[in-house]
Design a protein around this motif. Structure first.
Motif, mmCIF file in Angstrom:
data_model
loop_
_atom_site.group_PDB
_atom_site.id
_atom_site.type_symbol
_atom_site.label_atom_id
_atom_site.label_comp_id
_atom_site.label_asym_id
_atom_site.label_seq_id
_atom_site.Cartn_x
_atom_site.Cartn_y
_atom_site.Cartn_z
ATOM 1 N N GLU A 89 40.723 40.364 47.217
ATOM 2 C CA GLU A 89 39.615 40.500 46.264
ATOM 3 C C GLU A 89 40.131 40.567 44.832
ATOM 4 O OE1 GLU A 89 36.392 40.055 47.129
ATOM 5 O OE2 GLU A 89 37.492 39.562 48.955
ATOM 6 N N GLU B 250 47.777 38.567 36.193
ATOM 7 C CA GLU B 250 48.493 38.163 37.407
ATOM 8 C C GLU B 250 48.013 38.958 38.607
ATOM 9 O OE1 GLU B 250 50.953 35.856 37.642
ATOM 10 O OE2 GLU B 250 50.759 35.365 35.504
ATOM 11 N N PRO B 251 48.038 38.336 39.790
ATOM 12 C CA PRO B 251 47.758 39.119 40.998
ATOM 13 C C PRO B 251 48.821 40.203 41.187
ATOM 14 C CG PRO B 251 47.773 36.764 41.464
ATOM 15 C CD PRO B 251 48.299 36.936 40.069
ATOM 16 N N ARG C 250 36.329 43.290 34.821
ATOM 17 C CA ARG C 250 36.881 42.799 36.087
ATOM 18 C C ARG C 250 37.091 43.944 37.073
ATOM 19 N NH1 ARG C 250 38.295 37.243 35.418
ATOM 20 N NH2 ARG C 250 38.302 36.779 33.198
ATOM 21 N N LYS D 1 40.917 35.480 38.894
ATOM 22 C CA LYS D 1 40.941 34.020 38.831
ATOM 23 C C LYS D 1 40.421 33.544 37.469
ATOM 24 C CE LYS D 1 40.260 30.437 42.249
ATOM 25 N NZ LYS D 1 39.473 30.018 43.400
ATOM 26 N N GLY D 2 41.124 32.611 36.864
ATOM 27 C CA GLY D 2 40.668 32.075 35.586
ATOM 28 C C GLY D 2 41.043 32.937 34.392
ATOM 29 N N SER D 3 41.717 34.038 34.641
ATOM 30 C CA SER D 3 42.158 34.870 33.524
ATOM 31 C C SER D 3 43.684 34.808 33.464
ATOM 32 C CB SER D 3 41.723 36.322 33.735
ATOM 33 O OG SER D 3 42.555 36.941 34.699
ATOM 34 N N ASP D 4 44.252 35.499 32.485
ATOM 35 C CA ASP D 4 45.717 35.503 32.453
ATOM 36 C C ASP D 4 46.285 36.752 33.132
ATOM 37 O OD1 ASP D 4 44.871 37.284 30.594
ATOM 38 O OD2 ASP D 4 45.848 36.325 28.868
ATOM 39 N N ALA E 114 42.721 39.038 43.689
ATOM 40 C CA ALA E 114 43.013 37.660 43.291
ATOM 41 C C ALA E 114 41.745 36.939 42.859
ATOM 42 C CB ALA E 114 43.692 36.921 44.441
ATOM 43 N N LYS E 115 40.643 37.218 43.572
ATOM 44 C CA LYS E 115 39.377 36.559 43.208
ATOM 45 C C LYS E 115 38.890 36.980 41.825
ATOM 46 C CE LYS E 115 37.417 36.148 47.816
ATOM 47 N NZ LYS E 115 36.404 36.750 48.683
#
Ligand SMILES: [Zn+2]
Ligand SMILES: [Zn+2]
Length: 213
Positions: A30, A41-42, A60, A36-39, A32-33
């Motif tokens: 979740e 990192e997971p 977020r 997504k689209g941001s800078d 990672a979701k």
């Protein structure tokens, strides 16, 4: 600036507990979701969940916290956790008063934008990222279950009306009602859940034993 504000300590604490509860794999999926689209990192395998959560923005973090993929009932920590488990001994009047003081029904005063909340949780003064000057406000706290008597549900809404979410929370020491055996008109016994006086339940008619006479 609101968009780049980092997750609050309360959000980080919440997400850390959530990660422990749902397990790192589901948390990471979740996480990672929402990044997504941001800078952002997971989470790396060696990084603690708390450290990863700290890198999130406020918005977020909220998305992650309310992800439908994660059961987001995180129990509020209480110092009397164990004692509270033996809630059979709770004096009913006292419990009723506590429930009444805890709930925030539709017609009660709600949180004022950007100010501490009447529910007493100082941590959820939260901006909404839809527009400058928009805030999420706590508009309701009502029972959040048909059978878990200590499960409540909080409703938050944006002052600009563009978003809202609900969040469950368990308050071990504050049940909203009692479960009890009762006897119907024909003498058959049945179990019912009885709301404490003055408590508003969104689905009262679905409670066990409702309407039996
Ligand atoms: Zn509140
Ligand atoms: Zn908004």
């Amino acid at each position: 600036m609101a968009k780049t504000e980092l997750a609050t300590p309360a959000q980080v604490k919440y997400l850390t507990t959530l990660a422990e509860k749902v397990g790192k794999e589901r948390f990471d999926a979740e996480f990672a979701k929402v990044v997504k689209g941001s800078d952002i990192e997971p989470r790396t395998p060696r990084q603690r969940c708390a450290t990863a959560a700290k890198r999130l923005t406020k918005a977020r973090a909220r998305k992650l916290r309310t992800s439908p993929e994660l059961p987001y009932t995180v129990e509020h920590m209480t110092t009397h956790g164990e004692a509270a488990a033996a809630h059979t001994a709770i004096d009913e009047d006292e419990a009723g008063q506590r429930a009444l003081a805890t709930q925030m029904p539709w017609d009660d005063p709600e949180q004022r934008p950007g100010e501490p909340c009447p529910c007493g949780d100082a941590d959820h003064v939260e901006e909404c990222d839809c527009e400058e000057g928009a805030f999420m406000i706590h508009v309701m706290r009502i029972p959040g279950s048909l059978d878990e008597l200590t499960l409540w549900e909080d409703h938050f809404e944006c002052t600009h009306g563009s978003s809202s979410y609900t969040q469950k929370l368990t308050l071990h020491e504050t049940p909203w009602g009692v479960r009890e055996q009762a006897v119907d008109r024909r003498g058959a016994s049945y179990e019912r859940v009885r709301l404490f006086p003055g408590i508003t339940h969104g689905q009262e008619s679905l409670l066990p034993g409702f309407g039996v006479s």
